[in-house]
Design a protein around this motif. Structure first.
Motif, PDB file in Angstrom:
ATOM      1  N   LEU A   1       0.847  -1.195   0.000  1.00  7.59           N
ATOM      2  CA  LEU A   1       0.000   0.000   0.000  1.00  7.59           C
ATOM      3  C   LEU A   1       0.881   1.243   0.000  1.00  7.59           C
ATOM      4  O   LEU A   1       1.891   1.294   0.712  1.00  7.59           O
ATOM      5  CB  LEU A   1      -0.921   0.019   1.216  1.00  7.59           C
ATOM      6  CG  LEU A   1      -1.874   1.212   1.370  1.00  7.59           C
ATOM      7  CD1 LEU A   1      -3.202   0.765   1.975  1.00  7.59           C
ATOM      8  CD2 LEU A   1      -1.263   2.308   2.245  1.00  7.59           C
ATOM      9  N   GLU A   2       0.488   2.213  -0.810  1.00  2.42           N
ATOM     10  CA  GLU A   2       1.149   3.517  -0.793  1.00  2.42           C
ATOM     11  C   GLU A   2       0.077   4.596  -0.722  1.00  2.42           C
ATOM     12  O   GLU A   2      -0.803   4.675  -1.573  1.00  2.42           O
ATOM     13  CB  GLU A   2       2.020   3.727  -2.025  1.00  2.42           C
ATOM     14  CG  GLU A   2       2.726   5.073  -2.026  1.00  2.42           C
ATOM     15  CD  GLU A   2       3.749   5.226  -3.128  1.00  2.42           C
ATOM     16  OE1 GLU A   2       4.149   6.372  -3.413  1.00  2.42           O
ATOM     17  OE2 GLU A   2       4.148   4.200  -3.717  1.00  2.42           O
TER      18      GLU A   2
ATOM     19  N   ILE B   1       3.232   7.324   2.951  1.00  5.70           N
ATOM     20  CA  ILE B   1       3.433   6.073   3.672  1.00  5.70           C
ATOM     21  C   ILE B   1       3.439   4.929   2.664  1.00  5.70           C
ATOM     22  O   ILE B   1       2.542   4.821   1.821  1.00  5.70           O
ATOM     23  CB  ILE B   1       2.324   5.844   4.718  1.00  5.70           C
ATOM     24  CG1 ILE B   1       2.339   6.959   5.765  1.00  5.70           C
ATOM     25  CG2 ILE B   1       2.486   4.485   5.393  1.00  5.70           C
ATOM     26  CD1 ILE B   1       1.219   6.864   6.768  1.00  5.70           C
ATOM     27  N   ARG B   2       4.476   4.088   2.754  1.00  5.53           N
ATOM     28  CA  ARG B   2       4.557   2.875   1.950  1.00  5.53           C
ATOM     29  C   ARG B   2       4.603   1.681   2.894  1.00  5.53           C
ATOM     30  O   ARG B   2       5.423   1.634   3.796  1.00  5.53           O
ATOM     31  CB  ARG B   2       5.811   2.885   1.074  1.00  5.53           C
ATOM     32  CG  ARG B   2       5.824   3.999   0.025  1.00  5.53           C
ATOM     33  CD  ARG B   2       7.163   4.031  -0.675  1.00  5.53           C
ATOM     34  NE  ARG B   2       7.193   5.007  -1.760  1.00  5.53           N
ATOM     35  CZ  ARG B   2       8.285   5.303  -2.448  1.00  5.53           C
ATOM     36  NH1 ARG B   2       9.446   4.722  -2.148  1.00  5.53           N
ATOM     37  NH2 ARG B   2       8.232   6.191  -3.416  1.00  5.53           N
TER      38      ARG B   2
ATOM     39  N   ASN C   1       6.459  -3.727   6.963  1.00  2.00           N
ATOM     40  CA  ASN C   1       7.587  -2.815   6.842  1.00  2.00           C
ATOM     41  C   ASN C   1       7.062  -1.504   6.269  1.00  2.00           C
ATOM     42  O   ASN C   1       6.521  -1.467   5.161  1.00  2.00           O
ATOM     43  CB  ASN C   1       8.666  -3.400   5.928  1.00  2.00           C
ATOM     44  CG  ASN C   1       9.864  -2.481   5.792  1.00  2.00           C
ATOM     45  OD1 ASN C   1       9.949  -1.676   4.864  1.00  2.00           O
ATOM     46  ND2 ASN C   1      10.821  -2.612   6.706  1.00  2.00           N
ATOM     47  N   SER C   2       7.170  -0.419   7.067  1.00  2.00           N
ATOM     48  CA  SER C   2       6.612   0.876   6.690  1.00  2.00           C
ATOM     49  C   SER C   2       7.726   1.873   6.429  1.00  2.00           C
ATOM     50  O   SER C   2       8.653   2.002   7.244  1.00  2.00           O
ATOM     51  CB  SER C   2       5.701   1.423   7.797  1.00  2.00           C
ATOM     52  OG  SER C   2       4.666   0.524   8.083  1.00  2.00           O
ATOM     53  N   ASN C   3       7.612   2.573   5.327  1.00  2.00           N
ATOM     54  CA  ASN C   3       8.516   3.681   5.028  1.00  2.00           C
ATOM     55  C   ASN C   3       7.706   4.963   5.079  1.00  2.00           C
ATOM     56  O   ASN C   3       6.734   5.136   4.343  1.00  2.00           O
ATOM     57  CB  ASN C   3       9.156   3.512   3.650  1.00  2.00           C
ATOM     58  CG  ASN C   3      10.060   4.670   3.285  1.00  2.00           C
ATOM     59  OD1 ASN C   3       9.642   5.591   2.581  1.00  2.00           O
ATOM     60  ND2 ASN C   3      11.289   4.646   3.773  1.00  2.00           N
ATOM     61  N   LEU C   4       8.081   5.870   5.988  1.00  2.00           N
ATOM     62  CA  LEU C   4       7.321   7.082   6.244  1.00  2.00           C
ATOM     63  C   LEU C   4       8.137   8.301   5.869  1.00  2.00           C
ATOM     64  O   LEU C   4       9.356   8.349   6.106  1.00  2.00           O
ATOM     65  CB  LEU C   4       6.945   7.175   7.723  1.00  2.00           C
ATOM     66  CG  LEU C   4       6.427   5.892   8.391  1.00  2.00           C
ATOM     67  CD1 LEU C   4       6.300   6.085   9.886  1.00  2.00           C
ATOM     68  CD2 LEU C   4       5.101   5.495   7.789  1.00  2.00           C
TER      69      LEU C   4
END
Length: 821
Positions: free
Chosen positions: A456-457, A507-508, A534-537
């Motif tokens: 999800l993005e 947010i990815r 795993n979240s990339n903010l």
């Protein structure tokens, strides 16, 4: 294995394929078979379980066909022919051990109209088994460990479809809303509520259309419920299957799928009058078109709704200012190339246009206020989705990919005492790309496993402007500092907007999830699961005002740019060893990622929050099916680093972590059918919520005797309803429904300013319907007692001291007619 025609429903049409629980039997082998009178969808399930055969239905409309009793030593083929004799359906071989029920090429003389215009199933036919498809594993309700509300489309009148989310609020005691206006509300399930104002934080309740996520860092889009087959409300957390943003639970709307075998549709129209308000109306149309019979079909829904205003603005001399217009539609294309594959293409568009805010001021009048400017808002919502399903050898693969764009424009009266009229605008642009792929083994009675991966993005852009309608600064007698509304934001006058600081968050999320159920001993089902995310903010300031420190902004943005890994475990135990009774215990977690927000014209980072819930419950019977059904649940929730959309000292919406909290919840429901035509339903919920460890700025807001309960959580709520459905001979099928819902007291926020009370009111409704052939006539009244209860105590965040209230819509009478073809 036969293709499952519609996984988006929770009744028998969705259990179209009866899965083998033993070695499949040959179609010619005679076996002992006992099938009571009922409906074809149920009979296919029961026959599959008794014989081990794999039986599928080509589309959901076949499942409601009445079937006779069938018993004796018969082959599967003979039993199927007995079930389908004279029904307009026929059977086909589907592999060595499978059968497929399809609609006969010659259309039956009397085909049923669409669900909303059709009469309710005759009382002597047993209703279909309720299956919780939002569990993503099609678990029968008696074997689902948790609280769930399953609302069948036959319960919805056209008036309720036009009301959208308001219909769910009136029917589900654990569901609540901020009531800021259609398309701008925040929804809460149970007591997982953060605050009443809108900011960049993610919702606590996940909303889905089929398998597609509807919202993320935005409020409820309030899609109208036209042509919907089912709605499920699952109490949370639901972190294992749904990930971030499902702290309170999820709402899953299942639209009616295209019918591959029958051309038809429905047209409906209604008009309404509101006491002390404008008239309103609604129009809708549904069209189902098979393009290639049994392989390709298109279903299209279009609608328009106008809700008349009922709030008067005495300062501007305008009446009924809060009129709301909504129009939109859906389109679904279903392609079924063979018995095992289903491909669905779905599109949604909806526009909401609100002329003004719907709050009033008690000091001015029950339905009146005094505002210097109009406060319009608008919402545009677009969704596209592709869903692919494949069945084979007891396995099911589902892939869902889609895109959402949600634009919400809001405005607030920013006029200061003694100042010129001023308007603050906030525009929130949210996009969501999501894809999920899962493999499911549906074994007998919900036992089995699911394994999936998703990505999800979400991108959200919150931009703000301040517009002053007075003279320019050079023409004002006092220094401009005296007229400042937001520090650092200039005032140009003459209706020219000035930019205030905004934020952009991205947010990815990449996720692996799984869940499995097994039966270690007979009658005891254990379920374990987990979700690894795993979240990339990342976050950025937009158009920062001159007084902001570049160093502070850079520091906040650096803190927001990060990567985190989160594990959400879950476990449950369930036993149905006592005949007709289910006992369960469940543990699950949920979380929301952090981001950037503007607080007092400073860019700040807010952290992740996380909930852990342990609950236990009991369930007996199925509401609406059994003579007596009851359920009860008790839960404890631990909520860490609570994210809340609050207001800064200027009054602007902001997001911050307000501390840790805990919630105790007790729920109960009883549904009784004293006679087949009558259903009585009662439910109650009690919440006790507290901030156990408020952070420093919240402690500064507290005062002697002040409450530190979580905002927007009613301590007590409940619902009473009665439903009567019966044939009236040649006159047709008659239905009468009445309900009353109590919403207890809650507080807008924390502290002496935001701590104002709201709630403590009863909302009532009464509706009647008559179906004669393809025509349905309806008459309904909402707020029957014309109560003026306060649903929400916030008017404009720039004035937190005035006695603002959001009253219930006054008594409204609607008459409508539906025509099916």
């Amino acid at each position: 294995m036969g293709r499952r025609a519609d996984r988006l429903s929770v009744t028998a049409p969705l259990l179209a394929a009866a899965l083998a629980v033993a070695s499949p039997a040959s179609g010619a082998e005679r076996q002992s078979i006992t099938l009571p009178p009922g409906r074809l969808g149920e009979a296919a399930i029961a026959l599959g379980r008794q014989t081990g055969a794999n039986i599928g239905l080509s589309d959901q409309s076949l499942a409601s066909i009445p079937t006779p009793a069938v018993s004796g030593r018969l082959s599967v083929e003979a039993a199927l022919r007995a079930l389908t004799k004279g029904s307009g359906a026929t059977i086909q071989r589907a592999g060595k051990d499978g059968w497929r029920i399809v609609r006969a090429r010659r259309r039956p003389a009397a085909s049923p109209p669409p669900a909303q215009a059709a009469a309710a199933p005759p009382p002597d036919l047993p209703p279909a088994e309720i299956v919780v498809t939002a569990s993503k594993r099609d678990i029968p309700l008696p074997r689902y460990a948790g609280m769930v509300e399953a609302l069948d489309s036959s319960l919805f009148s056209t008036a309720e479809s036009a009301a959208g989310t308001a219909t769910l609020l009136s029917r589900v005691a654990s569901l609540s809303s901020t009531h800021a206006g259609a398309g701008r509300n925040k929804l809460f399930i149970r007591a997982i509520a953060d605050s009443g104002v809108a900011g960049p934080t993610q919702a606590t309740t996940g909303q889905y259309l089929g398998d597609m996520r509807l919202n993320y860092a935005a409020p409820d889009p309030d899609l109208k419920l036209y042509d919907v087959s089912r709605v499920e409300v699952l109490e949370g957390p639901q972190g294992t299957l749904y990930g971030a943003g499902s702290l309170g639970g999820i709402i899953r709307i299942m639209p009616a799928a295209p019918n591959l075998g029958r051309f038809g549709g429905q047209v409906s129209a209604g008009g309404s009058i509101t006491h002390h308000g404008d008239p309103g109306g609604d129009l809708s149309a549904v069209l189902n078109m098979p393009i290639v019979p049994e392989k390709l079909a298109l279903r299209v829904v279009g609608y328009g709704v106008q809700d008349g205003g009922y709030i008067d603005d005495v300062l501007r001399g305008k009446k009924d200012v809060n009129r709301v217009r909504t129009y939109g539609g859906r389109a679904a294309l279903r392609f079924a190339p063979d018995a095992d594959w289903t491909v669905d293409l779905n599109a949604v568009y909806q526009h909401i246009d609100g002329d003004d805010a719907q709050y009033a001021s008690k000091s001015v009048g029950r339905l009146e206020r005094a505002s210097s400017v109009a406060q319009p808002y608008a919402s545009d919502y677009i969704l596209g989705n592709v869903r692919i399903e494949r069945d084979w050898d007891g396995l099911r693969f589902v892939s869902s990919t889609g895109y959402v764009r949600h634009d919400l424009d809001e405005s607030y009266d920013a006029t200061q005492q003694g100042g010129s009229p001023a308007l603050f605008r906030q525009d929130n642009r949210v996009t969501i790309f999501s894809t999920e792929n899962r493999l499911i083994r549906d074994l007998d009675n919900g036992l089995g496993w699911i394994l999936g991966a998703s990505y999800l993005e979400s991108r959200s852009t919150l931009s703000r402007t301040l517009t002053d309608y007075g003279p320019p600064p050079a023409e004002r007698p006092a220094p401009m500092e005296q007229f400042a509304i937001i520090p650092g934001v200039p005032i140009y006058g003459r209706g020219l907007p000035a930019t205030a600081t905004g934020v952009r968050n991205r947010i990815r999320e990449a996720t692996l999830f799984g869940e499995a159920s097994f039966e270690p001993v007979r009658g005891l089902i254990a379920t374990v699961g987990g979700r690894l995310t795993n979240s990339n903010l990342s976050g950025r300031a937009i158009s920062p005002v001159s007084l902001l420190s570049t160093v502070d902004i850079a520091r906040a943005e650096a803190q927001a740019d990060r990567t985190e890994t989160t594990l959400l475990p879950s476990a449950s135990l369930l036993t149905d060893a006592i005949p007709g009774v289910t006992l369960y215990a469940r543990y699950q977690q949920g979380f929301r990622p952090g981001g950037l927000a503007v607080d007092d014209q400073r860019v700040r980072r807010y952290r992740n929050d996380r909930v852990s819930t342990i609950e236990a419950g009991v369930r007996k019977g199925v509401p609406g099916r059994d003579i007596f059904a009851a359920s009860a649940n008790i839960a404890y929730t631990d909520w860490r680093d609570i994210q809340a959309d609050v207001t800064d000292r200027i009054g602007l919406p902001a997001t911050a972590n307000i501390g840790d909290g805990r919630i105790y919840t007790v729920e109960g429901r009883v549904a009784v059918r004293p006679v087949p035509e009558v259903t009585l339903d009662a439910s109650v919920i009690y919440n006790d919520s507290r901030l156990t460890r408020p952070n420093e700025f919240v402690r500064a807001l507290s005062y002697a005797g002040g409450s530190l309960s979580l905002p927007n959580v009613a301590g007590l709520g409940g619902r009473l309803a009665a439903d009567y459905r019966a044939p009236l001979g040649q006159m047709g099928q008659f239905s009468l429904s009445a309900s009353a819902r109590y919403v207890g007291k809650s507080r807008l926020g924390v502290g002496p300013i935001l701590g104002r009370e709201q709630g403590d009111y009863v909302d009532t409704s009464l509706s009647a319907g008559l179906v004669r052939g393809p025509i349905r006539y309806s008459l309904s009244v909402t707020n029957l007692l014309d109560s003026d209860g306060n649903r929400f105590s916030l008017g404009t965040p720039f004035d937190l001291r005035t006695d603002y209230v959001t009253p219930l819509r006054p008594r409204t009478l609607r008459a409508g007619v539906d025509f099916a073809f």
